[in-house]
Design an enzyme around this catalytic site. Structure first.
Site, mmCIF file in Angstrom:
data_model
loop_
_atom_site.group_PDB
_atom_site.id
_atom_site.type_symbol
_atom_site.label_atom_id
_atom_site.label_comp_id
_atom_site.label_asym_id
_atom_site.label_seq_id
_atom_site.Cartn_x
_atom_site.Cartn_y
_atom_site.Cartn_z
ATOM 1 N N ASP A 195 22.813 24.241 29.726
ATOM 2 C CA ASP A 195 22.159 23.413 28.613
ATOM 3 C C ASP A 195 23.048 24.114 27.293
ATOM 4 O O ASP A 195 23.092 23.589 26.253
ATOM 5 C CB ASP A 195 20.906 23.524 28.326
ATOM 6 C CG ASP A 195 20.406 25.034 28.000
ATOM 7 O OD1 ASP A 195 20.480 25.576 29.091
ATOM 8 O OD2 ASP A 195 19.974 25.406 26.923
ATOM 9 N N TYR A 202 29.379 33.018 23.449
ATOM 10 C CA TYR A 202 29.088 34.137 24.427
ATOM 11 C C TYR A 202 30.514 34.827 24.562
ATOM 12 O O TYR A 202 30.099 36.360 25.109
ATOM 13 C CB TYR A 202 28.750 33.552 25.699
ATOM 14 C CG TYR A 202 27.179 33.275 25.947
ATOM 15 C CD1 TYR A 202 26.456 34.105 26.668
ATOM 16 C CD2 TYR A 202 26.743 32.015 25.521
ATOM 17 C CE1 TYR A 202 25.096 33.688 26.639
ATOM 18 C CE2 TYR A 202 25.496 31.818 25.545
ATOM 19 C CZ TYR A 202 24.602 32.610 26.136
ATOM 20 O OH TYR A 202 23.432 32.359 26.323
#
Length: 442
Positions: free
Chosen positions: A170, A265
């Protein structure tokens, strides 16, 4: 219209009520006859089970409901398995984060050493649930979003190559909500995106509207100036300061290659020293989740159970859950929706290894998915991806071969780890911490 049966594997998760709320909000798209919760930890599942029953009965009392620890009950006569298991629960996540930090290395749930430790724990649990599905409902689809998704997906490819499992995440969806807000779209579904990479490790290369107008340069210009914050943004827009810091950090990440828009990230891989410097080694994200999200969700579920109604509940639909409904609907009704999935490369990225599990757009219908072609990717992105995908493959090698050496190589190769000496120290600590979960490494 056909009605479907769903089992949520990892039913004791704090995300389970949000998923159920999303399912109930989309019964017009995905009609349901049954919802089951399955967890091997009955005590934890009981924190949410009764509240979930009340949510369902108040929305549609015709939907059958059961919460169980029996895999036969859970997996018999289901069409979809929504799998979000966490082997070792938050207690082990805390160690995943804190052990690397002892040695000045990124301590994070899915990135760096912590992600690899979590991956080695997760593989047998995910494979076990696939086997339950194949035994009791062989025609079902498993929508697997158990973390760490890349390592889990590689294990599925290697050990269950013919299973009806689709690996998803997600996280890009959450970022696309932010991108839509930056670019002025009402929602992310107004955008047609191109993206490639690995899970938690990729880049957006195109964002077009329905008329074909390209917005990627507008997004790049904004991110170079503000990151993923709005121009007038401040920390009050975020649930905690760490998310605000992450949004700002995109400004530094994109400056390394301002030709495409990075997943946030990358802060852990490209700016690991910054991440370590701003992390309390004694109070990490796992501790925050226990003290905030877990207390909030379990507390609200307990209140619902006590009063016997979900009226005026503070529980809300989670944005991560919408992707699950979209995917199940595409499989059930052959909608050919375009979605980001984690799939074998098989030439989609032409200059990348064929059997790598890559995250790319796919067209989804009743027979599964068809990946879209990406073409060649630049040297910088290719180099980062090759290093990361080989770390992930080595973790699965370590699981398969019970090999200390392969796990040491995985840690040594990872971009978050500075050298082999540190890798060995982290590994030895992880072995001690994971005695109840890891295979014995020799």
């Amino acid at each position: 219209m056909k009605k479907f049966s769903i089992v949520i594997a990892g039913g004791g998760s704090t995300y389970t009520p949000e998923i159920i709320l999303m399912l109930l909000d989309n019964l017009d798209r995905l009609p349901l006859r049954s919802i089951k919760l399955y967890d091997n930890d009955e005590e934890r599942q009981n924190h949410v089970a009764k509240a979930c029953e009340i949510l369902i009965k108040e929305k549609d009392p015709t939907i059958q409901y059961v919460a169980t620890t029996d895999p036969e009950v859970a997996y018999t006569d289901v069409d979809f398995v929504l799998a979000h298991i966490r082997v070792g629960k938050l207690e082990m996540r805390s160690l995943d984060e804190k052990i690397p930090l002892k040695y000045g290395v990124v301590g994070q749930e899915t990135c760096g050493p912590g992600g690899m430790a979590y991956g080695l724990r997760s593989i047998p649990g995910v494979l076990e649930n696939i086997e339950y599905m194949e035994k009791y409902s062989p025609n079902a689809w498993m929508l697997n979003y158990s973390n760490p998704a890349s390592i889990v997906a590689e294990a599925c490819r290697r050990f269950k190559p013919n299973s009806r499992v689709i690996n998803i995440c997600d996280m890009p969806i959450g970022m696309e909500h932010t991108i839509a807000r930056i670019l002025g779209f009402k929602n992310r579904k107004e955008m047609c995106i191109r993206y490639y990479g690995l899970n938690h490790f990729g880049w957006w290369t195109s964002i077009k509207d329905k008329d074909g107008k390209e917005y990627i340069q507008d997004l790049i210009a904004h991110q170079l100036k503000y990151g993923n914050c709005l121009a007038d943004d401040d920390a009050s827009h975020y649930t905690d300061s760490s998310w605000f810091d992450t949004a700002k950090k995109v400004k530094d990440i994109i400056a390394i290659d301002p030709t495409m828009c990075p997943n946030s990230y990358f802060q852990y891989y490209l700016f690991g020293d910054d991440m370590v410097a701003h992390t309390d080694p004694n109070y990490t994200r796992a501790d925050q989740v226990v003290d905030t999200r877990e207390k909030r969700v379990f507390g609200e579920c307990a209140r619902i159970e006590k009063v016997g109604t979900a009226k005026d509940t503070t529980l809300q639909i989670g944005i991560h859950a919408e992707f699950i409904v979209d995917l199940a609907t595409a499989l059930a009704f052959n909608t050919h929706e375009r979605m980001l999935l984690i799939v074998p490369n098989n030439g989609a990225i032409s200059n990348f290894e064929k059997d790598a599990m890559v995250e790319i757009p796919c067209i989804v219908g009743k027979d599964g998915y068809e990946p879209l072609t990406v073409g060649e990717i630049p040297h910088f992105q290719k180099g980062l991806m090759e290093q990361q995908v080989n770390c992930e493959k080595l973790v699965v090698d370590a699981y398969e071969q019970h090999s200390y050496l392969k796990m040491l190589q995985a840690l040594t190769l990872n971009k978050c780890v500075p050298n082999a000496n540190v890798a060995r120290k982290i590994l030895d600590d992880f072995i001690e911490a994971n005695k109840a979960y890891w295979p014995e490494l020799k």
